[in-house]
Design an enzyme around this catalytic site. Structure first.
Site, short mmCIF file in Angstrom:
data_model
loop_
_atom_site.label_atom_id
_atom_site.label_comp_id
_atom_site.label_asym_id
_atom_site.label_seq_id
_atom_site.Cartn_x
_atom_site.Cartn_y
_atom_site.Cartn_z
N SER A 70 40.26 33.96 40.46
CA SER A 70 38.91 33.39 40.47
C SER A 70 38.44 33.09 39.06
CB SER A 70 37.93 34.35 41.13
OG SER A 70 38.33 34.66 42.43
N1 SAH Z 1 40.35 38.85 43.59
C1 SAH Z 1 41.23 37.81 43.07
C2 SAH Z 1 41.07 36.53 43.83
C3 SAH Z 1 42.28 36.21 44.60
S1 SAH Z 1 42.19 34.75 45.60
C4 SAH Z 1 40.96 37.65 41.58
O1 SAH Z 1 40.55 38.59 40.95
O2 SAH Z 1 41.17 36.60 41.03
C5 SAH Z 1 41.96 35.43 47.20
C6 SAH Z 1 43.04 36.36 47.70
O3 SAH Z 1 42.67 36.73 49.03
C7 SAH Z 1 44.44 35.75 47.83
O4 SAH Z 1 45.35 36.52 47.10
C8 SAH Z 1 44.74 35.80 49.33
O5 SAH Z 1 46.09 36.06 49.63
C9 SAH Z 1 43.84 36.93 49.78
N2 SAH Z 1 43.50 36.94 51.20
C10 SAH Z 1 43.20 35.90 52.02
N3 SAH Z 1 42.94 36.32 53.27
C11 SAH Z 1 43.06 37.68 53.25
C12 SAH Z 1 42.93 38.70 54.25
N4 SAH Z 1 42.61 38.44 55.52
N5 SAH Z 1 43.14 39.98 53.87
C13 SAH Z 1 43.47 40.29 52.58
N6 SAH Z 1 43.61 39.37 51.60
C14 SAH Z 1 43.41 38.08 51.94
#
Ligand code: SAH
Length: 223
Positions: A70
């Site tokens: 993000s």
């Molecule tokens: N928190 C991260 C953002 C990652 S993007 C950061 O610090 O940058 C969002 C993440 O959510 C992805 O890795 C994706 O695989 C995960 N995701 C999507 N659906 C999900 C679910 N149902 N349960 C757990 N993780 C999920």
């Protein structure tokens, strides 16, 4: 880990990080503790070395498997909302560990961070980073965040880093009294950041600004 890589040089140096913090302040991030956590967390270690020179730009970047880290502004904003000006926050649940950057920021501000990721290879890499950085108060596991993590509930705050058409009911159930769920709600075209606060047993919903996130998907990916 090599301490030079950890401290960063050139485009990943402390001075570059200071500029990012300055920019976040200009964009309205006010909580000193949040800004301090961003200042002291080496974001370049959460992305591929090939992209590390862009780590302190205020942009989201690819982390593999079609996912992104993000944008720092959104991490700071969601963290501020999750803390809601409270001095002491015990337990926070994060849905979507990704590269682990948001969890690392939270780990500096609350007692215990629980984080769920559905893509196993991303989870393993994030865990390795937590270990390398000595962040001991993060528990991360493979799972579908829609199902929450009831064993450690209730949570003072829940942050979801992926968008859904509505808040998953299990996450609302796992909020402590006074606790807040911060998450993007909408579809692939239009999304807004929302908060859901539990007050005297009721859930109070509030819409904030437009945002852009990857989708919250069902099930887990093991390889
Ligand atoms: N928190 C991260 C953002 C990652 S993007 C950061 O610090 O940058 C969002 C993440 O959510 C992805 O890795 C994706 O695989 C995960 N995701 C999507 N659906 C999900 C679910 N149902 N349960 C757990 N993780 C999920």
């Amino acid at each position: 880990m090599n301490s030079i890589r950890q401290q960063g040089i050139g485009m990943t140096s402390q001075r570059t990080r200071e500029r990012l913090v300055q920019r976040l302040m200009e964009q309205g991030i006010r909580q000193v503790a949040v800004l301090e956590a961003i200042r002291t967390t080496p974001r370049h270690l959460f992305i591929d070395e090939a992209l590390a020179h862009r780590a302190y730009e205020d942009v989201s970047l690819p982390i593999g498997f079609g996912q992104t880290i993000s944008q720092p502004y959104i991490v700071a904003r969601m963290t501020e909302i999750a803390l809601a000006g409270r001095k002491h926050v015990e337990r926070v649940l994060e849905i979507g560990t990704g590269c682990g950057y948001q969890a690392a920021i939270l780990s500096r501000l609350v007692s215990q961070v629980y984080s769920i990721e559905r893509i196993n290879p991303l989870l393993s890499r994030a865990r390795k980073r937590f270990q390398d950085l000595g962040l001991k108060n993060i528990s991360a596991r493979l799972g579908d965040g829609n199902e929450g993590w009831p064993e450690h509930a209730p949570y003072d705050a829940i942050i979801a880093a992926a968008v859904a058409p509505e808040a998953p009911p299990e996450l609302l159930r796992e909020l402590a009294e006074g606790g807040v769920l911060v998450m993007p709600v909408g579809d692939s075209l239009q999304q807004e950041l929302r908060t859901y606060t539990r007050q005297r047993g009721e859930i109070i919903e509030q819409a904030l600004e437009p945002v852009r996130f990857v989708p919250l998907l069902d099930g887990v990916v093991r390889q």
